[in-house]
Structures are given as C-alpha cells and as structure tokens.
Write a protein that holds these residues in place. Structure first.
Motif, short mmCIF file in Angstrom:
data_model
loop_
_atom_site.label_atom_id
_atom_site.label_comp_id
_atom_site.label_asym_id
_atom_site.label_seq_id
_atom_site.Cartn_x
_atom_site.Cartn_y
_atom_site.Cartn_z
N ASP A 1 6.36 23.84 4.14
CA ASP A 1 7.11 24.94 4.10
C ASP A 1 7.47 25.66 2.66
O ASP A 1 8.25 26.56 2.54
N HIS A 2 6.83 25.07 1.52
CA HIS A 2 6.90 25.65 0.30
C HIS A 2 8.46 25.30 -0.29
O HIS A 2 8.66 26.18 -1.46
N SER A 3 9.17 24.49 0.26
CA SER A 3 10.71 24.46 -0.02
C SER A 3 10.40 23.69 -1.43
O SER A 3 9.70 22.80 -1.53
N LEU A 4 11.58 23.48 -2.52
CA LEU A 4 11.42 22.75 -3.51
C LEU A 4 11.50 21.19 -3.15
O LEU A 4 12.09 20.87 -2.07
N SER A 5 11.00 20.51 -4.18
CA SER A 5 10.89 19.11 -3.80
C SER A 5 11.49 18.37 -5.25
O SER A 5 11.00 18.78 -6.26
N ALA A 6 12.30 17.06 -5.19
CA ALA A 6 12.58 16.46 -6.36
C ALA A 6 12.37 14.84 -6.18
O ALA A 6 12.38 14.52 -4.88
N GLN A 7 12.20 14.51 -7.27
CA GLN A 7 12.00 12.69 -7.06
C GLN A 7 12.53 12.24 -8.30
O GLN A 7 11.98 12.79 -9.52
N TRP A 8 13.18 10.93 -8.52
CA TRP A 8 13.20 10.20 -9.50
C TRP A 8 12.80 8.72 -9.06
O TRP A 8 12.68 8.45 -7.90
N GLU A 9 12.58 7.92 -10.02
CA GLU A 9 12.02 6.66 -9.86
C GLU A 9 12.46 5.56 -11.02
O GLU A 9 12.52 6.02 -12.17
N HIS A 10 13.07 4.45 -10.51
CA HIS A 10 13.12 3.45 -11.52
C HIS A 10 12.36 2.23 -10.96
O HIS A 10 12.13 2.05 -9.64
N GLU B 1 17.50 27.42 -17.77
CA GLU B 1 18.71 27.21 -16.85
C GLU B 1 18.62 26.64 -15.67
O GLU B 1 19.18 25.60 -15.16
N GLY B 2 17.63 27.12 -14.60
CA GLY B 2 17.33 26.83 -13.27
C GLY B 2 18.41 27.45 -12.49
O GLY B 2 19.78 27.67 -12.77
N SER B 3 18.01 27.53 -11.11
CA SER B 3 19.02 28.01 -10.36
C SER B 3 19.94 26.93 -9.93
O SER B 3 19.76 25.61 -10.08
N VAL B 4 21.24 27.16 -9.17
CA VAL B 4 22.13 26.26 -8.64
C VAL B 4 21.35 25.23 -7.57
O VAL B 4 21.68 24.21 -7.77
N ALA B 5 20.68 25.91 -6.82
CA ALA B 5 19.97 25.18 -5.61
C ALA B 5 19.21 24.24 -6.27
O ALA B 5 19.01 22.96 -5.83
N ALA B 6 18.37 24.50 -7.33
CA ALA B 6 17.17 23.43 -7.95
C ALA B 6 18.05 22.47 -8.59
O ALA B 6 17.64 21.26 -8.51
N ARG B 7 19.07 22.93 -9.35
CA ARG B 7 19.89 21.79 -10.20
C ARG B 7 20.50 20.82 -9.19
O ARG B 7 20.44 19.73 -9.50
N ARG B 8 20.98 21.27 -8.25
CA ARG B 8 21.68 20.48 -7.10
C ARG B 8 20.59 19.56 -6.48
O ARG B 8 20.88 18.25 -6.36
N LEU B 9 19.62 19.96 -6.24
CA LEU B 9 18.45 19.16 -5.60
C LEU B 9 18.20 17.80 -6.59
O LEU B 9 17.86 16.98 -5.94
N CYS B 10 18.00 18.39 -7.56
CA CYS B 10 17.49 17.30 -8.77
C CYS B 10 18.56 16.32 -9.08
O CYS B 10 18.50 14.96 -8.89
#
Length: 269
Positions: free
Chosen positions: A231-240, A121-130
């Motif tokens: 700071d160990h915060s979540l990070s996200a990346q997409w690439e085309h 499911e993932g947290s709201v914060a994680a899904r929002r970042l992605c």
C-alpha cells in the motif's frame, strides 16, 4: 531443526564481528544526509569494511537458493521499502527515512545489525514509526533468556507494535547466525507465548522487526530483492544480534555510537 549452540570461542568471535558491524553504522551516520545517493553510502561502507576493518561485506554476491547474487555490500531501504533495498543512484531527500543493514564477516563469523535514519527533520509520523520500531525490537530482546520461547519474543513485539496501530511484516524474520549468514532458527516477530523453539544458553540469533505504518502486505520488486509495502505506506526496521546467556541475554552488535537501550519498564507499564 539444526540449531548451532555456540561455544566460548564462537561467542568471542561473534562479539568482535558484531561490534565491527555496529561500527560501520557509527562511521556512516554523518554521511546520511540529503543529496547523497544510496550507492555512495554503499561505497563508503564497502571501503570502510574492506580497507579499514579488514572485514568482508557479507551481502556482496550473496545468493540464497532462488535468488540471483546480491550486487552490493549493504542494503538501503528507503521509505516504503521494507528490506533488501539495493543501493543505486537514488538521492536521499529531506524527510526520507532509510534503513541501513550491515553484515560483516570477520575471521569467518558474521555480525549483522541495522539502524533507521531520518534524513533532515522528518515528519512526526515518520519519526514515531522509527522510534516505536526501535522500542519493539528491544521489547522482543528483553524476552530472551534460557527457557523462554521464540513465541514469547514474537508475541511481545506484535502486541507492542499493534498497540500503536502498526502492522508486523510476516514474510521476513530474524535468524540464527554464526559462521553462516542465515542459520536456524527463524525468529518470527509475531506469535503466541509459550510456543516455538525453547531458548538455550549459547544460541545466537537476530531480532529485526519490520513494522509498516499501513497494512502488512508486501510486494517484491522486479530486481528480485527489494521488498516494499503493497500500500506504499512507510516501513521501518531495526536489528540486533543477540546471545542467550546463562540468565538472560547479551546484545552483540553494540558500539560507541549505538543508540541506548530504552527503559523497558516504562514502555510496558
């Protein structure tokens, strides 16, 4: 700066390589579940690339100056890992986010793309970042046309991302691509409008923003490859991978399972 302008033959081969890279992500999607290891994901992708597609995994043994050879066929960056995470024995668990970065070589040409996956499911914060990172990539892509500049691309991404309170990683960027994995120009995901390289028909490069939920500072891990948020915060990346066309752009790394382009007008309204 030696930017290679692609001809029609180059472009057609890049279309094939780009589609194949995206199809690796289509193939692996159902396997990204709690309990699987990143090493198992790497093996599945490697076997699919080599045995099914007849492609070469570009990351395997890739060694730019100052680096030891990369030991795996894909990059798997989990949670606070920003990029270049090396697959291994780490099991994914529900709630994790993971970036899978795929680059294949077909007939001497590279296709390079990455997607984010939320395990369970993932947290709201994680899904929002992605989601915001995905939208930021497309905001940048939408700036691409002859006569625009790379500063236009970077500024659009930065303004959009920072508007949601996210920070943009600055040490890693997009890049030209073709018969070489990394070519000129460098494609920064921040910047000022009207600055930098002016875009021309036939340029091909990646746009791959990395957004952190916390601060933008990074740290390299002892393996010499994996980059994490300081700071160990979540990070996200997409690439085309993107081609500059006569009147705009063409995204080369698309396939049947690739997520749809968002409504840019709605995002920027």
């Amino acid at each position: 700066m030696n930017i290679v302008i692609k001809n029609d033959v180059d472009i057609e081969k890049m279309r094939v390589a780009g589609r194949l890279a995206s199809e690796v992500l289509d193939f692996i999607t159902p396997h990204v579940v709690a309990g699987i290891t990143t090493g198992e994901l790497d093996k599945l992708c490697h076997d699919y690339m080599v045995n099914v597609q007849g492609t070469i995994p570009a990351p395997l043994n890739y060694a730019p100056p100052g680096y030891k050879p990369y030991p795996k066929s894909i990059c798997t960056s989990v949670n606070h890992q920003i990029c270049h995470g090396i697959p291994g024995d780490k099991k994914l668990k529900s709630g994790d986010i993971v970036n899978l970065d795929i680059t294949v070589i077909k007939d001497g040409y590279h296709g390079d793309t990455s997607r984010m996956f939320v395990v369970g499911e993932g947290s709201v914060a994680a899904r929002r970042l992605c989601q915001i990172t995905y939208e930021a990539m497309w905001i940048g892509i939408d700036q691409v046309r002859p006569g625009a500049t790379l500063g236009d691309v970077g500024h659009a991404i930065q303004k959009f991302a920072e508007g949601f309170g996210y920070s943009v990683v600055r040490e890693f960027c997009g890049h030209g691509i073709g018969t070489k994995f990394h070519e000129e120009p460098q494609v920064l995901h921040y910047g000022r409008p009207g600055t930098g390289v002016r875009l021309e028909k036939g340029m091909i490069f990646t746009i791959e923003p990395m957004l952190n939920a916390g601060r933008r500072e990074i740290k390299e891990m002892p393996d010499g490859w994996t980059i994490v948020t300081k700071d160990h915060s979540l990070s996200a990346q997409w690439e085309h991978t993107v081609l500059v066309t006569e009147d705009g752009y063409e995204v080369l790394t698309v396939s049947e399972g690739a997520p749809a382009k968002p409504d840019i007008a709605a995002l920027t309204a």
